[in-house]
Enzyme design. Structure first.
Site, PDB file in Angstrom:
ATOM      1  N   LYS A  53     -38.886  -0.550   7.939  1.00 35.65           N
ATOM      2  CA  LYS A  53     -39.368  -0.650   6.771  1.00 35.65           C
ATOM      3  C   LYS A  53     -38.430  -0.074   5.595  1.00 35.65           C
ATOM      4  CE  LYS A  53     -40.876   3.701   5.380  1.00 35.65           C
ATOM      5  NZ  LYS A  53     -40.075   4.876   6.647  1.00 35.65           N
ATOM      6  N   GLY A  96     -44.221   7.505   6.977  1.00 35.46           N
ATOM      7  CA  GLY A  96     -45.399   7.430   8.209  1.00 35.46           C
ATOM      8  C   GLY A  96     -46.504   8.556   7.430  1.00 35.46           C
ATOM      9  N   ASN A  97     -45.980   9.656   7.126  1.00 30.11           N
ATOM     10  CA  ASN A  97     -46.742  10.826   6.805  1.00 30.11           C
ATOM     11  C   ASN A  97     -47.264  10.562   5.382  1.00 30.11           C
ATOM     12  OD1 ASN A  97     -44.192  11.122   5.443  1.00 30.11           O
ATOM     13  ND2 ASN A  97     -44.601  13.290   5.045  1.00 30.11           N
ATOM     14  N   LYS A 154     -32.489   4.811   7.577  1.00 29.56           N
ATOM     15  CA  LYS A 154     -32.444   5.256   5.913  1.00 29.56           C
ATOM     16  C   LYS A 154     -31.150   5.244   5.458  1.00 29.56           C
ATOM     17  CE  LYS A 154     -36.894   8.003   6.957  1.00 29.56           C
ATOM     18  NZ  LYS A 154     -37.637   6.961   6.870  1.00 29.56           N
ATOM     19  N   LYS A 174     -36.584  -1.549  20.046  1.00 36.34           N
ATOM     20  CA  LYS A 174     -37.569  -0.861  19.345  1.00 36.34           C
ATOM     21  C   LYS A 174     -38.813  -0.705  20.278  1.00 36.34           C
ATOM     22  CE  LYS A 174     -39.814   0.600  15.748  1.00 36.34           C
ATOM     23  NZ  LYS A 174     -39.659   1.995  15.060  1.00 36.34           N
TER      24      LYS A 174
HETATM   25  P1  ADP Z   1     -40.558   7.898   8.104  1.00 37.60           P
HETATM   26  O1  ADP Z   1     -42.030   7.889   8.653  1.00 37.60           O
HETATM   27  O2  ADP Z   1     -40.629   8.423   6.751  1.00 37.60           O
HETATM   28  O3  ADP Z   1     -39.877   6.665   8.243  1.00 37.60           O
HETATM   29  P2  ADP Z   1     -39.012   9.149  10.239  1.00 37.60           P
HETATM   30  O4  ADP Z   1     -39.524  10.264  11.077  1.00 37.60           O
HETATM   31  O5  ADP Z   1     -38.733   7.863  10.847  1.00 37.60           O
HETATM   32  O6  ADP Z   1     -39.764   8.992   8.983  1.00 37.60           O
HETATM   33  O7  ADP Z   1     -37.598   9.526   9.759  1.00 37.60           O
HETATM   34  C1  ADP Z   1     -37.622  11.002   8.810  1.00 37.60           C
HETATM   35  C2  ADP Z   1     -37.301  12.236   9.587  1.00 37.60           C
HETATM   36  O8  ADP Z   1     -35.895  11.985  10.282  1.00 37.60           O
HETATM   37  C3  ADP Z   1     -37.383  13.509   8.866  1.00 37.60           C
HETATM   38  O9  ADP Z   1     -38.509  13.880   8.853  1.00 37.60           O
HETATM   39  C4  ADP Z   1     -36.559  14.372   9.997  1.00 37.60           C
HETATM   40  O10 ADP Z   1     -37.541  15.058  10.894  1.00 37.60           O
HETATM   41  C5  ADP Z   1     -35.729  13.437  10.806  1.00 37.60           C
HETATM   42  N1  ADP Z   1     -34.249  13.848  10.492  1.00 37.60           N
HETATM   43  C6  ADP Z   1     -33.402  13.447  11.611  1.00 37.60           C
HETATM   44  N2  ADP Z   1     -32.004  13.653  11.144  1.00 37.60           N
HETATM   45  C7  ADP Z   1     -32.223  14.162   9.709  1.00 37.60           C
HETATM   46  C8  ADP Z   1     -31.315  14.729   8.867  1.00 37.60           C
HETATM   47  N3  ADP Z   1     -29.673  14.546   9.036  1.00 37.60           N
HETATM   48  N4  ADP Z   1     -31.599  15.122   7.740  1.00 37.60           N
HETATM   49  C9  ADP Z   1     -33.072  15.041   7.531  1.00 37.60           C
HETATM   50  N5  ADP Z   1     -34.120  14.692   8.375  1.00 37.60           N
HETATM   51  C10 ADP Z   1     -33.540  14.288   9.550  1.00 37.60           C
HETATM   52 MG    MG Z   2     -39.155   5.937  10.185  1.00 35.49          MG
END
Ligand code: ADP
Ligand code: MG
Length: 313
Positions: free
Chosen positions: A213, A10-11, A275, A128
């Site tokens: 995604k 997202g970022n 992920k 969701k």
């Molecule tokens: P995106 O928009 O890239 O899908 P998300 O916010 O859904 O991002 O997921 C990524 C985020 O998950 C990271 O930015 C972090 O804040 C968080 N996160 C949760 N658990 C972990 C972990 N074990 N290691 C790293 N990041 C983590």
């Molecule tokens: Mg996400």
């Protein structure tokens, strides 16, 4: 040239912690392309996918707010619209950047349909969360009007829930593969793609749901035979005990280690969990390597030890 699917978080497009505008999204997108250019300069052909959370949230809110005056747009259409609009932003930004870099390649966006099962368990029990958190009464009123399902969210709020089914097949995978084989840069499966299912006559039908995604990106990577899946998010590496005093950044994980850490609860459901699950699935289905890192890290360096690398063993 090797092929990699690159899933942008997202970022990559929406600046974090600022009021979102299209101008800012273009600025942010152009910055994010440093990572894509880095891959191209290292002989990797990227197939780009991206999230659409904030954008589809706005599209839904817009259609709800104008439902008295204009036709109401179902979720599947909002997903398709954001896939097209965001794809256009990335495509044009990349075309301009390739010209600056003297890289002679075509960029093309595909509004991607992704097949899910009409019997996916998430359809009868959607979980969701999507759209704003609302006071209960407001949420119930809108649920009735727009046919939403809602669930409690946090202490005293309610929120719309939609199915997030498992992706099974990328409808236009052959077209993507041909484009990639001919050296074109494809933007596909944006926002996880538009969920569709086969009805009893074998026709494709849209579904009002969203696909994760990262899961869609992993499936696409397998279906087009990509070697690597890059998941670019807001952290340089994956961590154990994330955000706690004993946090440890991971350089490498095997499938077994990833599964163990998942079971131990290191990767929460709404963020890192899907992920890692997508990464494991990609590797089990023939993928070579998954790299999880942020755009800044990949923009600055390229080597085999970048971010957190996940391999079969
Ligand atoms: P995106 O928009 O890239 O899908 P998300 O916010 O859904 O991002 O997921 C990524 C985020 O998950 C990271 O930015 C972090 O804040 C968080 N996160 C949760 N658990 C972990 C972990 N074990 N290691 C790293 N990041 C983590
Ligand atoms: Mg996400």
């Amino acid at each position: 040239m090797k092929t990699a699917v690159v899933a942008l978080g997202g970022n990559a497009i929406s600046p974090v912690g600022e009021v979102d505008t299209i101008a800012k999204q273009f600025t942010q997108t152009r910055k994010s392309l440093n990572a894509i250019i880095q891959l191209l300069k290292n002989d990797i052909l990227p197939v780009i996918s991206h999230g659409n959370g904030p954008q589809v949230g706005s599209a839904l809110l817009r259609t709800e707010m104008t439902a008295d005056k204009l036709m109401y747009l179902p979720l599947g259409i909002c997903v398709a619209d954001t896939e097209g609009g965001m794809g256009y932003m990335i495509e044009q930004s990349l075309q301009n950047r390739l010209r600056d870099e003297n890289i002679n390649r075509t960029v093309v966006t595909l509004v991607t349909q992704v097949v899910v099962s009409k019997d996916d368990p998430s359809i009868t029990d959607p979980s969701k969360f999507i759209g704003p958190a609302l006071p209960e009464e407001d949420a119930r009123r809108r649920a009735k009007r727009f046919g939403w399902q809602i669930k409690p969210y946090g202490e005293d709020k309610w929120r719309r829930v939609v199915p997030s089914p498992e992706p099974i097949e990328i409808v236009n995978r052959e077209a993507i593969r041909h484009l990639v084989e001919n050296g074109h840069i494809v933007i596909a499966a944006g926002g996880g793609g538009v969920p569709v299912y086969y009805d009893e006559h074998g026709n494709l039908e849209g579904m009002d749901a969203v696909i994760d995604k990262d899961r869609a990106s992993a499936l696409m990577a397998n279906q087009i035979g990509a070697e690597t899946l890059f998941i670019l998010t807001a952290v340089p590496k994956v961590a154990l005990n994330f955000g706690k005093p004993d946090q440890v950044w991971l350089d490498h994980m095997t499938i077994r280690e990833a599964e163990r850490y998942l079971a131990e609860g290191h990767f929460p459901g709404g963020s890192m969990g899907p992920k890692i699950e997508a990464a494991v699935k990609f590797l089990k289905n023939g993928g070579q390597r998954v790299v999880i890192t942020d755009i800044e890290t990949l923009s600055e360096q390229f080597n085999d030890t970048l971010g957190t690398v996940i391999t079969r063993d």
